[in-house]
Design an enzyme around this catalytic site. Structure first.
Site, short mmCIF file in Angstrom:
data_model
loop_
_atom_site.label_atom_id
_atom_site.label_comp_id
_atom_site.label_asym_id
_atom_site.label_seq_id
_atom_site.Cartn_x
_atom_site.Cartn_y
_atom_site.Cartn_z
N HIS A 1 -5.84 -0.38 11.20
CA HIS A 1 -6.59 0.88 11.19
C HIS A 1 -6.78 1.37 12.62
O HIS A 1 -7.50 0.75 13.41
CB HIS A 1 -7.96 0.68 10.53
CG HIS A 1 -7.87 0.42 9.07
ND1 HIS A 1 -7.79 1.43 8.14
CD2 HIS A 1 -7.81 -0.73 8.37
CE1 HIS A 1 -7.71 0.90 6.94
NE2 HIS A 1 -7.72 -0.42 7.05
N ASN B 1 0.83 -1.20 0.00
CA ASN B 1 0.00 0.00 0.00
C ASN B 1 0.87 1.25 0.00
O ASN B 1 1.92 1.29 0.62
CB ASN B 1 -0.89 0.02 1.25
CG ASN B 1 -1.89 -1.10 1.26
OD1 ASN B 1 -2.30 -1.58 0.22
ND2 ASN B 1 -2.29 -1.53 2.44
N ALA C 1 0.11 -24.31 13.57
CA ALA C 1 -1.08 -23.97 12.78
C ALA C 1 -2.10 -23.20 13.62
O ALA C 1 -2.26 -23.44 14.81
CB ALA C 1 -1.72 -25.26 12.24
#
Length: 197
Positions: free
Chosen positions: A107, A60, A160
């Site tokens: 965010h 980004n 995992a």
């Protein structure tokens, strides 16, 4: 020596992907399609990279340098998402399972000064970033999430479905939500030993 059990259709599919790889990612070993790549000019694909289907690599923003860097002989499973806004470095001989998410941003701010308020839509909150670094010979299991600002030491294994929120040292097995150290490799005995909690 491991033997593949590819069907004829899978062999044809891999041959098509091999041609695609050599046309568009010459240094890679095999890029399986479909694949989504955003910000390609900010990505160093290393050499001999192998990916599964449906991977997404995204950088980004605008940068003056490479932000997402793969080492040599990185092997990535299916449906892996790597999203970079600051810097992600993946070492040599790293094995990444399927459905892994590695993101160096989020965010908003939710601790310290100037915290974001719930009344602000999440997509309008300031993007917060922090570098991720994964050492050499790391094995990341299926379904792992690696969050911003962590480093994973060389030779370590992430079990995992773990969520890595803090640094993981070299030569350990870590797992859980959040991931904690389960075993440590003892150089003297040459064995993995349980960590007493």
């Amino acid at each position: 020596m491991r033997k593949s059990n590819y069907s004829m259709l899978e062999k044809i599919y891999n041959a098509k992907c091999f041609l695609f790889t050599k046309l568009f990612y010459k240094k890679a070993r095999l890029i399986r399609t479909p694949i989504t790549i955003r910000g390609k000019k900010y990505i160093d694909f290393g050499s001999n990279l192998t990916t599964g289907r449906n991977c997404q690599f995204e950088v980004n923003g605008c940068h003056n340098r490479c932000c997402l860097k793969f080492g040599e002989k990185v092997n990535i499973g299916h449906s892996v998402r790597i999203q970079c806004a600051e810097k992600i470095i993946i070492g040599d001989n790293v094995l990444i399972g399927s459905r892994v998410t590695i993101i160096d941003n989020s965010h908003g701010t939710y601790a310290g000064e100037k915290q974001d308020k719930p009344s602000i839509p999440p997509n309008l909150r300031k993007l917060r970033t922090s570098k991720i670094e994964i050492g050499d010979n790391v094995w990341i299991g299926d379904g792992v999430i690696i969050q911003q600002g962590v480093s994973i030491g060389s030779g370590s294994i992430i079990a995992a479905n773990s969520v890595v929120t803090k640094n993981v040292p070299e030569d350990v097995i870590a797992g859980g939500i959040p991931a904690t150290i389960i075993k440590r490799f003892n150089l003297k005995t040459g064995e993995w030993e349980n960590v007493i909690r």
